[in-house]
Design a protein around this motif. Sequence first.
Motif, short mmCIF file in Angstrom:
data_model
loop_
_atom_site.label_atom_id
_atom_site.label_comp_id
_atom_site.label_asym_id
_atom_site.label_seq_id
_atom_site.Cartn_x
_atom_site.Cartn_y
_atom_site.Cartn_z
N GLU A 63 -3.11 4.27 2.77
CA GLU A 63 -4.30 3.72 2.10
C GLU A 63 -5.07 2.76 3.00
O GLU A 63 -6.27 2.54 2.81
N MET A 123 0.84 -1.20 0.00
CA MET A 123 0.00 0.00 0.00
C MET A 123 0.88 1.25 0.00
O MET A 123 2.06 1.19 0.34
N LYS A 124 0.26 2.39 -0.36
CA LYS A 124 0.99 3.66 -0.31
C LYS A 124 0.73 4.34 1.05
O LYS A 124 -0.37 4.26 1.59
N ASN A 139 5.58 6.63 0.05
CA ASN A 139 6.35 5.39 -0.12
C ASN A 139 5.43 4.18 -0.24
O ASN A 139 4.26 4.24 0.20
N GLU A 140 5.98 3.11 -0.75
CA GLU A 140 5.27 1.82 -0.75
C GLU A 140 5.66 1.10 0.54
O GLU A 140 6.86 0.96 0.84
N VAL A 141 4.68 0.69 1.35
CA VAL A 141 4.96 -0.02 2.61
C VAL A 141 4.00 -1.21 2.73
O VAL A 141 3.03 -1.30 1.98
N SER A 142 4.27 -2.10 3.70
CA SER A 142 3.36 -3.24 3.88
C SER A 142 2.08 -2.78 4.56
O SER A 142 2.11 -1.88 5.40
N LYS A 143 1.00 -3.48 4.22
CA LYS A 143 -0.27 -3.23 4.90
C LYS A 143 -0.11 -3.59 6.36
O LYS A 143 0.55 -4.61 6.66
#
Length: 306
Positions: free
Chosen positions: A97, A1-2, A18-22
């Motif tokens: 998100e 997620m962003k 950034n893109e990170v884990s949910k």
Amino acid sequence: MKAIVIEHYGGPEQLKLNEVSKPNVGENEVLIEVYAIATNPAEWKMREGYFKDVMPFTFPHILGYDVAGVIREVGRNVSKWKIGDAVLATANGSYAEFTVADENQVVAKPENINFNEAASIISTSMTAWTALFIDGKLTKDQKVLIHGGAGGVGSMAIQLAKHAGAYVASTGSTSNVNFLKELGADVVVDYTNEDFTKVLHDYDLVVDLVGGETQIRSYQVLKKGGTLSSAVGIIEEGKVEGIHTASVWVQPSGELLTKITKLLESGELRAVVKEVLPFEEDKFQRAHEQLQTGHTRGKIVIQVKE
Ligand SMILES: NC(=O)c1ccc[n+]([C@@H]2O[C@H](COP(=O)([O-])OP(=O)(O)OC[C@H]3O[C@@H](n4cnc5c(N)ncnc54)[C@H](OP(=O)(O)O)[C@@H]3O)[C@@H](O)[C@H]2O)c1
């Protein structure tokens, strides 16, 4: 997620998409797909590191508390909520998100307001309520002065105090005078060209959302036995004999938020959204820059999903 992530304390440029884990959902938590996020002054102060001694971050850190969205997952012990419920909540890390919240910090979204409006009232209305009724002990027919009435907290405080049957005075700059009257203030003092201590007397309560000189001079308008309730910290405890002081520190409460959403449902309280911005890095930076001016009207909301 962003997600909007900070890697270090510092200026608005630290806010990075950034893109990170949910996040993982705990037993008593729900996963919320974020539709709207409200930005608060506390978040730029945290980003700068003002609270790092009392509330140190581990990095990378996702800021944000206020969120409205739809439940997409529920923890094993969750009984109050189901997948698909439209809700508002206090979460830890709402600039994303998806975010998780304790099931007790989640409240059903009233059908008559949209997600942006729902997000906007969370910390603001609970802070206003705490300052007025819990710390301030305001009752019907009492007189309250609300400094900073045009901001996120102040615009809730004026409406809640009027709804409780109080006589309400508020301060703001020239461009906000009519706005404060529309919110329900009985008397408005334009602080840019009038001294409130000359025109206001014998108040039961002052809700201080400004601090500094404004707070110090507020003792002059309080009657004996009155209360100075400040969300920005009391500068000099016990300064004036016979005046109570209270440092407001909002405690998120699903129970209180439920009570407040009933007022939104009945139309007795309205959300005050000044600006809706898309979920983009530079928009978060812009929201923080605006909040840092200390002169925002109502709320700046980031819309993540329609
Ligand atoms: N302790 C807690 O738990 C807690 C919780 C929430 C918020 N807070 C704090 O409470 C403060 C207010 O929060 P907020 O979200 O309402 O802020 P905000 O949305 O940024 O609003 C600030 C408002 O203050 C007004 N203002 C600025 N200088 C003023 C002055 N000298 N006299 C009268 N009004 C003045 C501005 O109106 P003009 O443009 O007309 O000047 C503006 O509308 C912030 O410092 C925030 O960090 C504390």
